[in-house]
Scaffold this motif. Structure first.
Motif, mmCIF file in Angstrom:
data_model
loop_
_atom_site.group_PDB
_atom_site.id
_atom_site.type_symbol
_atom_site.label_atom_id
_atom_site.label_comp_id
_atom_site.label_asym_id
_atom_site.label_seq_id
_atom_site.Cartn_x
_atom_site.Cartn_y
_atom_site.Cartn_z
ATOM 1 N N THR A 163 45.099 -56.785 -20.082
ATOM 2 C CA THR A 163 44.524 -57.971 -20.723
ATOM 3 C C THR A 163 43.440 -57.564 -21.724
ATOM 4 O O THR A 163 42.455 -58.271 -21.910
ATOM 5 C CB THR A 163 43.932 -58.931 -19.667
ATOM 6 N N ASP A 164 43.616 -56.443 -22.366
ATOM 7 C CA ASP A 164 42.620 -55.916 -23.294
ATOM 8 C C ASP A 164 42.255 -56.949 -24.355
ATOM 9 O O ASP A 164 43.130 -57.567 -24.972
ATOM 10 C CB ASP A 164 43.150 -54.655 -23.974
ATOM 11 N N ASN A 165 40.952 -57.141 -24.536
ATOM 12 C CA ASN A 165 40.387 -58.050 -25.536
ATOM 13 C C ASN A 165 40.638 -59.531 -25.234
ATOM 14 O O ASN A 165 40.284 -60.383 -26.046
ATOM 15 C CB ASN A 165 40.923 -57.733 -26.939
ATOM 16 N N LEU A 166 41.197 -59.840 -24.073
ATOM 17 C CA LEU A 166 41.500 -61.229 -23.733
ATOM 18 C C LEU A 166 40.489 -61.827 -22.758
ATOM 19 O O LEU A 166 40.518 -63.026 -22.502
ATOM 20 C CB LEU A 166 42.915 -61.338 -23.158
ATOM 21 N N HIS A 167 39.626 -60.992 -22.224
ATOM 22 C CA HIS A 167 38.463 -61.475 -21.467
ATOM 23 C C HIS A 167 37.265 -61.487 -22.393
ATOM 24 O O HIS A 167 36.639 -62.536 -22.597
ATOM 25 C CB HIS A 167 38.215 -60.595 -20.253
ATOM 26 N N ALA A 168 36.959 -60.355 -22.964
ATOM 27 C CA ALA A 168 35.878 -60.232 -23.946
ATOM 28 C C ALA A 168 36.359 -59.315 -25.059
ATOM 29 O O ALA A 168 37.133 -58.377 -24.817
ATOM 30 C CB ALA A 168 34.619 -59.663 -23.284
ATOM 31 N N GLY A 169 35.905 -59.581 -26.265
ATOM 32 C CA GLY A 169 36.317 -58.767 -27.400
ATOM 33 C C GLY A 169 35.887 -57.317 -27.249
ATOM 34 O O GLY A 169 34.803 -57.027 -26.753
ATOM 35 N N ASN A 170 36.754 -56.402 -27.654
ATOM 36 C CA ASN A 170 36.485 -54.965 -27.592
ATOM 37 C C ASN A 170 36.249 -54.468 -26.169
ATOM 38 O O ASN A 170 35.484 -53.522 -25.957
ATOM 39 C CB ASN A 170 35.281 -54.600 -28.473
ATOM 40 N N MET A 171 36.883 -55.120 -25.205
ATOM 41 C CA MET A 171 36.773 -54.678 -23.811
ATOM 42 C C MET A 171 38.157 -54.482 -23.223
ATOM 43 O O MET A 171 39.017 -55.363 -23.320
ATOM 44 C CB MET A 171 35.990 -55.684 -22.967
ATOM 45 N N LEU A 172 38.352 -53.315 -22.607
ATOM 46 C CA LEU A 172 39.564 -53.078 -21.853
ATOM 47 C C LEU A 172 39.466 -53.812 -20.524
ATOM 48 O O LEU A 172 38.439 -53.767 -19.853
ATOM 49 C CB LEU A 172 39.757 -51.578 -21.596
#
Length: 246
Positions: free
Chosen positions: A135-144
């Motif tokens: 869910t990369d970038n789908l919780h917080a931007g630029n976060m794996l």
């Protein structure tokens, strides 16, 4: 059988405990995330560090990884216990940087605290398969970040766990739902939120894709009226220290 026990169910700024979980998989106990409240929530749930055989971290916010250093120290120095830490390869650099500075002193290595296993797609624990859902970038931007699909191979059932997710439509967890899915543990903020799924958006999205009573809402705000929301929405709001058996 899969047993799920929430150590906490609330968000990063809760006055209670962070949204961390233990999945009992046969004789193994998988800790999913280790926030800064772990030192208290684990004990209150009647576990100790030596009960945990396996650990996986879904992303690197402090409410999901901030308690891992102390957990490791207690395992080694109090219990003489070395659990397996399953590390998504792309997360390894950031995760190891966070915990190494406090643990790797006096010639010690992370391998002195954990059995380290680096993974890309998932891993096997006894008769259970744990699949990573990116869910990369789908919780917080630029976060794996990632969710999980836990398959009970012998019991012919599975559970989907979203962890923290804002853009659940883009994540397409519904694509992992099948006839063997018995529960969907989903991030459900009760107010619109930039980095978490809004409760009513979740309900609207999953209608017709999974029975609403198979959705287990988590990571919600403190002190909400769970019983009323359960009746109004048709989903289940998880509560800490309750064991859910599937």
């Amino acid at each position: 059988m899969i047993k799920v026990k929430p150590l906490g169910v609330n968000g990063a700024f809760t006055k209670y405990y962070h949204n961390n979980y233990i999945f009992e998989l046969g004789n193994r106990k998988l800790l999913v995330d280790a926030g800064t409240t772990l030192r208290s929530s684990l004990i209150e749930s009647l576990y100790q560090e030596s009960d945990i055989t396996d650990i996986v971290i879904t992303h690197l916010h402090s409410d999901h990884v901030g308690g891992l250093e102390e957990f490791a120290q207690r395992c080694k120095w109090v219990h003489n216990h070395k659990p397996t830490l399953w590390i998504r390869t792309e997360l390894a650099g950031g995760l190891l940087q966070i915990i190494s500075s406090g643990l790797c002193t006096d010639g010690l290595k992370l391998s002195d605290y954990f059995n380290l296993e680096f993974i890309d797609d998932g891993f096997i624990i006894d008769a259970y398969e744990v699949e990573l859902i990116y869910t990369d970038n789908l919780h917080a931007g630029n976060m794996l970040s990632m969710g999980l699909k836990i398959n009970d191979i012998q019991g012919y059932k599975n559970i989907i766990f979203t962890s923290d997710i804002a853009k659940h439509k883009e994540a397409q967890f519904d694509g992992y739902i099948d006839q063997l899915t018995v529960a969907l543990f989903h991030d459900v903020s009760v107010v619109p939120n930039a980095v978490h799924s809004f409760l009513h958006d979740v309900i609207d999205y999953y209608k017709g894709k999974i029975e609403l009573n198979k959705i287990y809402g988590m990571h919600y705000q403190d002190d909400i009226d769970i019983k009323t929301l359960n009746k109004e929405t048709g989903i289940n709001f998880v509560t800490r220290n309750t064991t859910y058996e599937f």
